[in-house]
Each structure stands twice: as structure tokens, then as C-alpha cells.
Design an enzyme around this catalytic site. Structure first.
Site, PDB file in Angstrom:
ATOM      1  N   LYS A 228     -16.783  -7.454   4.988  1.00  0.00           N
ATOM      2  CA  LYS A 228     -16.005  -8.453   5.718  1.00  0.00           C
ATOM      3  C   LYS A 228     -15.679  -7.866   7.084  1.00  0.00           C
ATOM      4  CE  LYS A 228     -12.768  -8.123   2.730  1.00  0.00           C
ATOM      5  NZ  LYS A 228     -11.543  -8.231   1.903  1.00  0.00           N
TER       6      LYS A 228
ATOM      7  N   HIS B   5       0.835  -1.211   0.000  1.00  0.00           N
ATOM      8  CA  HIS B   5       0.000   0.000   0.000  1.00  0.00           C
ATOM      9  C   HIS B   5       0.868   1.258   0.000  1.00  0.00           C
ATOM     10  CE1 HIS B   5      -3.058  -2.666   2.286  1.00  0.00           C
ATOM     11  NE2 HIS B   5      -3.550  -2.481   1.078  1.00  0.00           N
TER      12      HIS B   5
ATOM     13  N   ARG C 172      -2.051  -6.388  -8.660  1.00  0.00           N
ATOM     14  CA  ARG C 172      -0.974  -7.337  -8.386  1.00  0.00           C
ATOM     15  C   ARG C 172      -1.016  -8.542  -9.312  1.00  0.00           C
ATOM     16  NH1 ARG C 172      -2.283  -8.606  -2.428  1.00  0.00           N
ATOM     17  NH2 ARG C 172      -4.204  -8.475  -3.591  1.00  0.00           N
TER      18      ARG C 172
ATOM     19  N   SER D  13      -2.869  -7.716   2.834  1.00  0.00           N
ATOM     20  CA  SER D  13      -3.186  -7.588   4.253  1.00  0.00           C
ATOM     21  C   SER D  13      -3.497  -8.938   4.872  1.00  0.00           C
ATOM     22  CB  SER D  13      -4.381  -6.642   4.439  1.00  0.00           C
ATOM     23  OG  SER D  13      -4.015  -5.327   4.091  1.00  0.00           O
TER      24      SER D  13
END
Lengths: 159, 159, 159, 159, 159, 159
Positions: D42, D18, D91, D130
Site C-alpha cells: 500500500k 502501537h 484489536r 493509523s
């Protein structure tokens, strides 16, 4: 109304993956036209006549199948021949993206009157393509079970 | 022989992507059964009755369509109902891998008698899924044009 | 500080997908350089001069755009021209992997001073590429709506 | 005109991936808003307050950055805040398909006035997310070098 | 029993990605054969002799490595040489699909006696391929750190 | 030096895809540890004891295999047990991206001393996963041939 399906390709050479697709699709339509591509941009490994001969050998036991040559724009051909839907096989993601692009372009050219329908490959043939068959065969490797027996004999007769 | 196609899903809610799929597939078969999943493992956003009501509203203008509920093993259902082929839509690679797995498993369970056939999504609806529609709608965003007008009214009436 | 963006490509020919990318990116920068690749390794379908003429026709209504030729190493060109960022469009996974590789290589060559930024394709043009446009057009198919009108006229004038 | 960029996420916790994205994007805009998601569907691993504290620690050395909370529809938030573009990192292919869907949906909701722009991840952080950071950290594994040092201290202080 | 691993490729030129793969695989086997492809269907950028010289320079510090030339069918070569397993590197999805196809075809040709084993690329080299190295190098770009130093000197000496 | 390989998983339940992987990997190592995950974050379908019993039934005919339980950080476990390499199977692109991420993270945690090695799935089992097996089995579908016979009996005995 009778449903006529087109399965077009270069069949260079026809494999058991193609034959599995043809056999399964036969049960979904009334008639199937197999369109052997004549002016394929990639130079073909086998001559047009050999490719037609091999697909005839592969499908001799099947009914309601017509083998035809095909060149030019697919959209023109399917309109001329009264085709209701075009059949394509899907093996892998790389296929998927190309096929998505072609199907969406053809949907425009077909003006919503003809559909492209897809069948997933049998897992047994998921790694089979004409190019890998040709590469292995030309290096002397054993491709029996991956192309129809009569096609393999034909390929050997041309060596 | 008449060809009967099954299009099964949770339709939670039905989108214009689903409706496009249904409309295009109608031209490929004689009859279509829309199987609304009753025991979907994921908890559904709308009740079974609401999901059925919405798909009825979405398809009221179409003929040769039967809306049915569906639970248990797909292979059992298609045999019981005399289905010839199961229809699935493909939008993206992530769909493709899941659908390939399900189609290959079902090919075993169908014992080669029933096929899974695929249509590619219309590019206009490539980003449309029930979950993204629900997420945007529930946050107050505008989803008109992405679900049928009558379905959108129904969704608003439930708020 | 003024932000200058580079959009490089062979534009062989320019499509409405490219034009959509250019139009949207204009709003994100102060100036845009369109770098028409001169020494593209793949043989181009249209001559360099025709490709430049077509992109001029496509962007004649836009401001703050400069059309330039480009050859050699991208990293050298962007340093010479005072570019702040390089724009690339993303349509599909196959694009993504190639673009990821190029962006990571260029990040090294740019020494962290210039970024590659990406916009996602408009779904309307997700299946549009120069090569599919050329293939359909050269077989006589209708590509109107997929390339700018003035570009289509130009393409027809070259036949 | 000043360009204001939004980088929204749950930052649960913020990683060096990040931070690399934030640092690189700073050079492309005049101001950046970091929108920490408050109502993430979530359940979050860290509380909203902890997530804000960690991103403040991670970006304390950077200028022209505002850390804000964000909930509800992204399209409403970006209009309210006068954002010009939304930043997203890419990514892997799995990211790509989700991001393509969200960007195309948001393009509708943004009514063409706001763009989603993408940067490719630095290869050094291509495997960092994460969730994997949290999983390894919670099992006692060493994640130094993958999250900012001050963030790692904060994470340890909460154990 | 001693385990002998084959790492075959065109190494056109060898990169630090290849060298990382070789170094890591050395720890998994007793002996490694590096098979430099002689009759690669794609025309090679460097001559066979140059490619062999470069891989020798790259691996001069490693033990238990034999550099050999390789042509014809992989399955024949591995049987002749008493290879136990074939090593392949994976960088990206595009690699994965091709490698899956080749590994499944080779599993047939190897008759279950030889395996293809895969290692994932180091993220540092995820964007490195012989073709991108060659493209950047031939345009005068800096590829140091991406190919072994001695190989880079060799490449420069050939200019 | 003896090579000890770890194959870890939840085996919930073990499938013929797992067994194929184990059988093929046995030929590549001296000893294999099968690590049945005890604290799997997803709630498991079968109890830990049942999962261990099933994998014992599946591998009773194989030698040099030890079945162990495994919890916590993989990197700690492999160091404690003197493992040389961790085995993973690859079926599809979706697997690939997750496995790439995990392998790159573990490469850090393993400090370069232990490798993750991959084998490609046998095409016959490309669509087989524990979750699809469980879903079909629990709906009364026939999964014979996709799980070892003794495992299927065990699964039936638990109904």
C-alpha cells in the site's frame, strides 16, 4: 450411482428454515435421509415421537425422503446407511465456526469417503432457529409463517 | 439426471486448497466445469492463459473435468451451460460473510433453479490463498506443498 | 531475569492442541507452570487427579515444566507464584472474543505487571478441543493423533 | 539466552496503540527491534523517513529498543537478525483472521524456530488505527491522546 | 409526541457498562423505562429484589427514568406500556449476532410499530459484563470502577 | 426539544436497504437529514448529482426529510447542523467491527453530545449493498425489488 444425502438434527421443533433447506437439497440428490437425533445431549423440548411426527407433517408433500432416527456417532451411521454426503445449513458466523470444527473432525472420521456439504440459509429465515421459535411460542407469541402450518397446529395441540 | 457442478474463480494462481476442493467435489457430481474468470475486476497477477495452463497442470490426473473461461454474470453462464449447482469453498469467517451475501443474491438471480453449495476447507490449507502464495513466492519464499508441484515449476519458469 | 510462564486450563482431557501450545511456548520462556484448574465451574469430564495424570503423561518428555493445581482468582495465583506472563491459545473467532474480554479484565487485576500472551493454534489442530475429543471418544470414535498416545491409553483404561 | 522480539509495521503514523504494545512487550523480552516496513505494498501516507522519525520520537524514553528498516520476506529478516519471536497486536475479529493466516504461513516459513506472539489491545485504544488517525487528522479533527504528543507535533509540522 | 424507550435486562448485577448505556440513551428520548427481567430463564445470581435495588442505586441521580419489572413476551410488554423503541447495547461480534436475530424476530412481533435501537459500548467498558463482574467479585477480585460505587457497597453487604 | 437525525452515506446508488432504514428511522425522530457524501475517498460509481437525484426519487413520498450534501469531518458537520444523533445500519459482522470503530472515534470527536444509533437491517435486504447492486446491474442482471422502482428507471436511463 445414486447420491444419498443425510440431513440430521433434533428438529425441536422443525422450522420453515429446516424445510427450506430440505426442499432445496432434494434437487441436489437422488434420495434424502432425515435423521432425527434420539440421544441429543441437550434435553429436547419435544419428545422424540413428537419431533418425528412434526417433521413427517412438514415433509409429507416431498418425495424421495426417508425419516429415520439417529443416535451415536455420525460417522458410524453414515457408513451403515450408505450415505454419500451430509447436509448442513449455515445462517451466521456463530454457526460457521461450529460447523467448520465439526466438518473438519468428521472429515477425519469419514476417512475422506463422505463429505459435509453446506447450503446458506434463505435470508427470510436467517433469524429462525428452533430455540427462538420455542421461546416465542411458549410465551404466546405468533410464529406463523416461521414453522409449517401443520407443525404449528401440532404444537398448539400439545399445549 | 446428471449433476453438473461449476467451480469458478480466478485461480491466480491455483493452490493446493483449490485442488483439494476440486478433488473432493468430483465425488459429489457427475461432471465438473472449472470456470476461469476472464474479466476479473481486480487486475490478475498471472495472465488468463497462464492461469488456464496452471489449472490444467493441476487437474491433469482428474476425470470428468472441463476447463472453461467465464465472464459476465454468473447467473447467465450457469443457465447457458446447464449447471445444476455452483461450488464454493469456505475457509474463515471473512469468507463466510461475503459468500453468504453472494449466495443470497445469486439465489434471486438463479430463480431457485440452481444452488450454491459449500465445502469447508481442509485444515491443512486453511491459511492458503492465491494472494498469500503470490506474496510469499514473489519475495522468494518457499511455497512448495501449498501449490501443486507442476504449478510451482510453471510459476518458476515465468520468473 | 528469568521468565516464568503460566498455562492454565482444565485439560479435560489434554489434547495434542494443548501439547503443541506447551511445546512451542517452552522455547519462549525459562520455566513454565501448567496450572490445572481445580474448581472449574463447569463440571469436569475427568476427575482432577485424572486430568493431572494425563497432563503429566503428555509432558513427561519436556523440561522446565512444573504441573500445579490452581483455584480461585488467576490474578492472585500469578502474583503468589511470581509468574511473568500468562499463555493462551487462539483457534477461532469465538475464542478470540472471550480471550479479549478475559485479557482486558486481567490486565486491570494484574495492575499492568503481568501480561497475557497468545499463540495461534497449529492449523492441524484448529478443530481440536477437549469437548469434541470427549464427545467423539465417548461415542467410540477414533481420536488417535488428536491426543497424545499415552493419554489415549489412559482414557481407554478408564472406560 | 537473550530473547529478541521483532515488532514490524508501517507505523503510518505510529499511534498510542502501537506505543502501548511496545511498552508492554518490552517487559517480556530482553531486546526489541522495531522494523519499519520500507516496501509496503500500500502506498504509505508518510515517507519512510518521516515514519522512522515519528517512531523514534514515540520511543525515545524506552530502553533496549532498536529501530530498523525492513523489507522483503519477514522469514528472511528474522533469521538474519537472530529474532526469537515476532510480536503482533490484536484489536478485533477482523485483525484476528488475517493474523491467524499470516502466523500459520510464517510458522511454515520460520520452520518452527521462531514464534509469532500476540498481545490484546488495551480497550482504551481498541478503535485506534493509523488509517482512522490519518483520516480524522487530515480533515482537521482532534487526535490528541491517540498519538504520542511529540508525534502529533511532528504531524502538524508537515502540514 | 413523546418518545418512550425501554431498556430491559436482568442487571445481575448492573454494571458501569449498563449505566453508561442508560445515561447516553436518556439524551435520546423523553422517558426511559428500565425493565428488570423477572422470569429470566437462566437462574439469576442476585434475587429480583436485589437486582431492582441495585439498579435504583445506580440511577438515583438520573431523571425521567422508571424502573419496572418485566416478564413474558417483550412484544406484549412494549405494546402494553406504549413503548416507542427498545434499546440494546452492542459490545462485540458475539453480541451482534444474537442481537440481530432477536431484533429481526421482534420486528415481526412488533409488526413494524416499535424499533430496536442500538448503541455501541464505550471502549472503557467493552470487556465488562455482569457475568465477568460476578465471577471476579465472587473470587475476591477488585471490581471497583466497573460497577457503580453504591452498587459495589450493596454487593459487599450481601456477602 | 426536537430530535434531528443524520443519515449520511454515498448512496451509490441508494438501495431498498437504505430506504427501509430511512423509513423506519423517520418514526424515531422529528426531522431527518440525509447527508450525501461529496468527497468520498473511494471514487463513486455515480456522480454526486445523480446520487442526489436518485435519493430524492427514493424518498419523494416521505415527510420531514431534508437532503443535503456533506463533506469534511462528520463531527464538524453534525455540530454545524444541530444534529442530535447519527443513524447507521448494521447488516453483518463485517459492518459491525467497522461501525464500532467509527462510533467510538466519533464519540470522542462528538464530546459526548451526539450519539451514533444503529438499526439492524431487515433480513429481506441483508445481502443488499450498493456495490453488489451495481455489479449485478452493470452485468445486465435483474435488480428489481432491491432498489426503488424510480431509482431503477433512473439507473437504466444513464446506461
Amino acid at each position: 450411482m445414486k447420491k444419498k444425502l443425510l440431513y440430521a438434527g433434533s428438529f425441536d421443533p422443525v422450522t420453515n428454515g429446516h424445510l427450506d433447506m430440505i426442499t432445496r437439497a432434494c434437487a441436489l440428490c437422488d434420495d434424502m435421509v432425515i435423521g432425527v437425533v434420539k440421544n441429543h445431549s441437550k434435553k429436547s423440548r419435544y419428545s422424540f415421537d413428537d419431533r418425528v411426527s412434526m417433521i413427517k407433517l412438514a415433509t409429507v408433500h416431498l418425495e424421495h425422503i426417508e425419516i429415520d432416527s439417529f443416535q451415536g456417532l455420525l460417522a458410524d451411521y453414515v457408513k451403515d446407511r450408505g450415505i454419500n454426503a451430509v447436509l448442513r445449513g449455515l445462517r451466521a458466523n456463530a454457526d460457521f465456526e461450529y460447523e467448520l470444527q465439526m466438518a473438519q473432525m468428521n472429515a477425519r472420521l469419514f476417512e475422506g469417503k463422505i463429505e459435509t456439504v453446506f447450503l446458506m440459509t434463505n435470508p427470510e429465515y436467517s433469524f429462525v432457529s428452533s430455540s427462538i421459535i420455542h421461546e416465542v411460542f411458549s410465551l404466546g407469541g405468533d410464529v406463523s409463517g416461521l414453522v409449517p402450518d401443520r407443525v404449528l397446529e401440532y404444537m398448539k395441540s400439545l399445549r
